[in-house]
Write an enzyme that holds these catalytic residues in place. Structure first.
Site, PDB file in Angstrom:
ATOM      1  N   LYS A  41       0.820  -1.210   0.000  1.00  0.00           N
ATOM      2  CA  LYS A  41       0.000   0.000   0.000  1.00  0.00           C
ATOM      3  C   LYS A  41       0.855   1.262   0.000  1.00  0.00           C
ATOM      4  O   LYS A  41       0.367   2.363  -0.210  1.00  0.00           O
ATOM      5  CB  LYS A  41      -0.921  -0.019   1.228  1.00  0.00           C
ATOM      6  CG  LYS A  41      -2.064   0.986   1.156  1.00  0.00           C
ATOM      7  CD  LYS A  41      -3.193   0.633   2.121  1.00  0.00           C
ATOM      8  CE  LYS A  41      -2.898   1.088   3.522  1.00  0.00           C
ATOM      9  NZ  LYS A  41      -4.104   1.051   4.386  1.00  0.00           N
ATOM     10  N   ASP A  65      -4.076  -2.331  -1.597  1.00  0.00           N
ATOM     11  CA  ASP A  65      -4.415  -2.627  -0.207  1.00  0.00           C
ATOM     12  C   ASP A  65      -4.808  -4.098  -0.086  1.00  0.00           C
ATOM     13  O   ASP A  65      -5.627  -4.590  -0.860  1.00  0.00           O
ATOM     14  CB  ASP A  65      -5.592  -1.729   0.195  1.00  0.00           C
ATOM     15  CG  ASP A  65      -5.903  -1.758   1.680  1.00  0.00           C
ATOM     16  OD1 ASP A  65      -5.529  -2.741   2.358  1.00  0.00           O
ATOM     17  OD2 ASP A  65      -6.535  -0.804   2.162  1.00  0.00           O
ATOM     18  N   THR A 128       4.748 -12.385  14.994  1.00  0.00           N
ATOM     19  CA  THR A 128       5.728 -11.820  15.922  1.00  0.00           C
ATOM     20  C   THR A 128       5.744 -12.606  17.230  1.00  0.00           C
ATOM     21  O   THR A 128       4.744 -13.217  17.606  1.00  0.00           O
ATOM     22  CB  THR A 128       5.365 -10.349  16.226  1.00  0.00           C
ATOM     23  OG1 THR A 128       6.176  -9.859  17.305  1.00  0.00           O
ATOM     24  CG2 THR A 128       3.897 -10.218  16.636  1.00  0.00           C
ATOM     25  N   ASP A 129       6.874 -12.537  17.929  1.00  0.00           N
ATOM     26  CA  ASP A 129       6.932 -13.170  19.250  1.00  0.00           C
ATOM     27  C   ASP A 129       6.138 -12.378  20.287  1.00  0.00           C
ATOM     28  O   ASP A 129       5.889 -12.864  21.392  1.00  0.00           O
ATOM     29  CB  ASP A 129       8.383 -13.339  19.711  1.00  0.00           C
ATOM     30  CG  ASP A 129       9.137 -12.020  19.857  1.00  0.00           C
ATOM     31  OD1 ASP A 129       8.573 -10.952  19.506  1.00  0.00           O
ATOM     32  OD2 ASP A 129      10.290 -12.034  20.315  1.00  0.00           O
ATOM     33  N   GLU A 130       5.701 -11.158  19.937  1.00  0.00           N
ATOM     34  CA  GLU A 130       4.988 -10.331  20.911  1.00  0.00           C
ATOM     35  C   GLU A 130       3.602 -10.887  21.257  1.00  0.00           C
ATOM     36  O   GLU A 130       2.992 -10.462  22.238  1.00  0.00           O
ATOM     37  CB  GLU A 130       4.885  -8.892  20.415  1.00  0.00           C
ATOM     38  CG  GLU A 130       6.250  -8.224  20.344  1.00  0.00           C
ATOM     39  CD  GLU A 130       6.165  -6.716  20.231  1.00  0.00           C
ATOM     40  OE1 GLU A 130       5.270  -6.129  20.868  1.00  0.00           O
ATOM     41  OE2 GLU A 130       6.992  -6.145  19.518  1.00  0.00           O
ATOM     42  N   TYR A 155      -1.188  -3.542  19.051  1.00  0.00           N
ATOM     43  CA  TYR A 155      -0.446  -4.192  17.968  1.00  0.00           C
ATOM     44  C   TYR A 155      -0.378  -5.703  18.166  1.00  0.00           C
ATOM     45  O   TYR A 155      -0.794  -6.485  17.306  1.00  0.00           O
ATOM     46  CB  TYR A 155       0.974  -3.615  17.872  1.00  0.00           C
ATOM     47  CG  TYR A 155       1.929  -4.518  17.128  1.00  0.00           C
ATOM     48  CD1 TYR A 155       1.690  -4.860  15.791  1.00  0.00           C
ATOM     49  CD2 TYR A 155       3.055  -5.053  17.743  1.00  0.00           C
ATOM     50  CE1 TYR A 155       2.552  -5.709  15.108  1.00  0.00           C
ATOM     51  CE2 TYR A 155       3.918  -5.882  17.072  1.00  0.00           C
ATOM     52  CZ  TYR A 155       3.663  -6.212  15.747  1.00  0.00           C
ATOM     53  OH  TYR A 155       4.521  -7.064  15.075  1.00  0.00           O
ATOM     54  N   SER A 156       0.127  -6.135  19.334  1.00  0.00           N
ATOM     55  CA  SER A 156       0.326  -7.580  19.532  1.00  0.00           C
ATOM     56  C   SER A 156      -1.001  -8.329  19.583  1.00  0.00           C
ATOM     57  O   SER A 156      -1.083  -9.486  19.150  1.00  0.00           O
ATOM     58  CB  SER A 156       1.158  -7.846  20.790  1.00  0.00           C
ATOM     59  OG  SER A 156       0.584  -7.257  21.933  1.00  0.00           O
ATOM     60  N   THR A 158      -3.687  -7.580  17.783  1.00  0.00           N
ATOM     61  CA  THR A 158      -4.176  -7.764  16.408  1.00  0.00           C
ATOM     62  C   THR A 158      -3.359  -8.827  15.681  1.00  0.00           C
ATOM     63  O   THR A 158      -3.896  -9.578  14.863  1.00  0.00           O
ATOM     64  CB  THR A 158      -4.154  -6.450  15.600  1.00  0.00           C
ATOM     65  OG1 THR A 158      -2.829  -5.906  15.568  1.00  0.00           O
ATOM     66  CG2 THR A 158      -5.110  -5.434  16.191  1.00  0.00           C
ATOM     67  N   LYS A 159      -2.074  -8.934  15.994  1.00  0.00           N
ATOM     68  CA  LYS A 159      -1.277 -10.012  15.393  1.00  0.00           C
ATOM     69  C   LYS A 159      -1.723 -11.369  15.944  1.00  0.00           C
ATOM     70  O   LYS A 159      -1.791 -12.357  15.203  1.00  0.00           O
ATOM     71  CB  LYS A 159       0.217  -9.792  15.654  1.00  0.00           C
ATOM     72  CG  LYS A 159       0.819  -8.631  14.887  1.00  0.00           C
ATOM     73  CD  LYS A 159       0.741  -8.805  13.373  1.00  0.00           C
ATOM     74  CE  LYS A 159       1.714  -9.853  12.864  1.00  0.00           C
ATOM     75  NZ  LYS A 159       1.709  -9.936  11.372  1.00  0.00           N
ATOM     76  N   LEU A 211      16.695   5.536  26.627  1.00  0.00           N
ATOM     77  CA  LEU A 211      16.405   4.237  27.211  1.00  0.00           C
ATOM     78  C   LEU A 211      14.925   4.159  27.541  1.00  0.00           C
ATOM     79  O   LEU A 211      14.327   5.146  27.961  1.00  0.00           O
ATOM     80  CB  LEU A 211      17.212   4.015  28.493  1.00  0.00           C
ATOM     81  CG  LEU A 211      18.697   3.723  28.336  1.00  0.00           C
ATOM     82  CD1 LEU A 211      19.336   3.578  29.717  1.00  0.00           C
ATOM     83  CD2 LEU A 211      18.927   2.460  27.528  1.00  0.00           C
TER      84      LEU A 211
END
Length: 251
Positions: A41, A65, A128-130, A155-156, A158-159, A211
């Protein structure tokens, strides 16, 4: 391992993004005879320069898309496989505005799965590992394929939802699908918003690196070349319906 699957014509979603474009380069450099259609996209995170200079007879860019079902009906037939990298992926952005994450990561995955079901196309889902959440700092344990999902950010989550869709479409409709969950990637073409490029550019600009929290967080990092070789191995030799965890033991 199952019999080797030898695709000749693949779609890579998000192939102008950081990890996706590295996978496109990997395929062009290591898999002669494979043609790649990049579907992207071109949001802020997708840059056509990331795949510039690759042979035009082997890499074609389609700007569009993944949620566009009519577009998928036009481009998916004739392809052997879809490798799905396209995602909204920045945790901080997902907290500020979760809606694009739901649309791209959940609805987009649904549209791709439906296209694979309609045209009998092999599907590999890059996750993802998240989705597994966090481990305590001194915890010697590692995430495995059996680790319960415990996502904590928009984010995590929705994954995690998209991973579950893939499993359901495999089980319910027989989609030929695999999933990989990978740790943090670094390497060429990474967007400056991400951790390593941000710290490096800060240092180059004379800005003190930032940090997070107390600075004691630990992450596993993997170079995109290693991630790409793992995804290609799973696509061609993985067992249908399986989940594979990709890491580099590089904390």
């Amino acid at each position: 391992m199952s019999d080797t699957f030898e695709p000749a014509n693949i779609i890579v979603t998000g192939g102008c993004g950081f990890i996706g474009s590295n996978f496109v380069h990997y395929v062009v450099n290591n898999c002669p005879g494979v043609h790649v259609t990049v579907l992207d996209k071109l949001t802020y995170a997708g840059n056509p320069e990331n795949i510039a200079g690759l042979p035009e007879d082997r890499v074609e860019l389609v700007v569009g898309d993944i949620c566009d079902a009519e577009l998928l009906d036009r481009i998916v037939p004739g392809h052997d496989a879809i490798v799905h990298y396209a995602a909204e992926s920045h945790n901080d952005n997902s907290i500020a505005d979760p809606e694009p994450f739901l649309r791209t990561n959940v609805e987009g995955t649904f549209r791709l799965l439906e296209a694979c079901r309609k045209y009998d196309v092999r599907y590999h889902h890059v996750s993802t590992d998240e989705v597994y959440g966090d481990l305590a700092l001194d915890d010697p344990a590692r995430f495995t394929e059996e680790t319960p999902y415990h996502p904590s950010s928009p984010y995590s989550s929705t994954k995690a939802a998209s991973d579950m869709l893939v499993r359901a479409w495999h089980r319910t409709y027989g989609i030929r699908a695999t999933i990989s969950n990978c740790s943090n990637n670094y390497g060429p073409y990474q967007h400056v918003e991400k951790f390593i490029p941000r710290q490096v550019t800060n240092i180059l600009c004379g800005i003190r690196p930032k940090l997070y929290g107390d600075g004691k967080n630990v992450r596993d990092w993997i170079h995109t070349e290693d991630h790409s070789s793992a995804v290609w191995t799973i696509l061609t030799r993985g067992r249908i319906g399986e989940t594979y965890l990709i890491g580099a033991d590089g904390e």
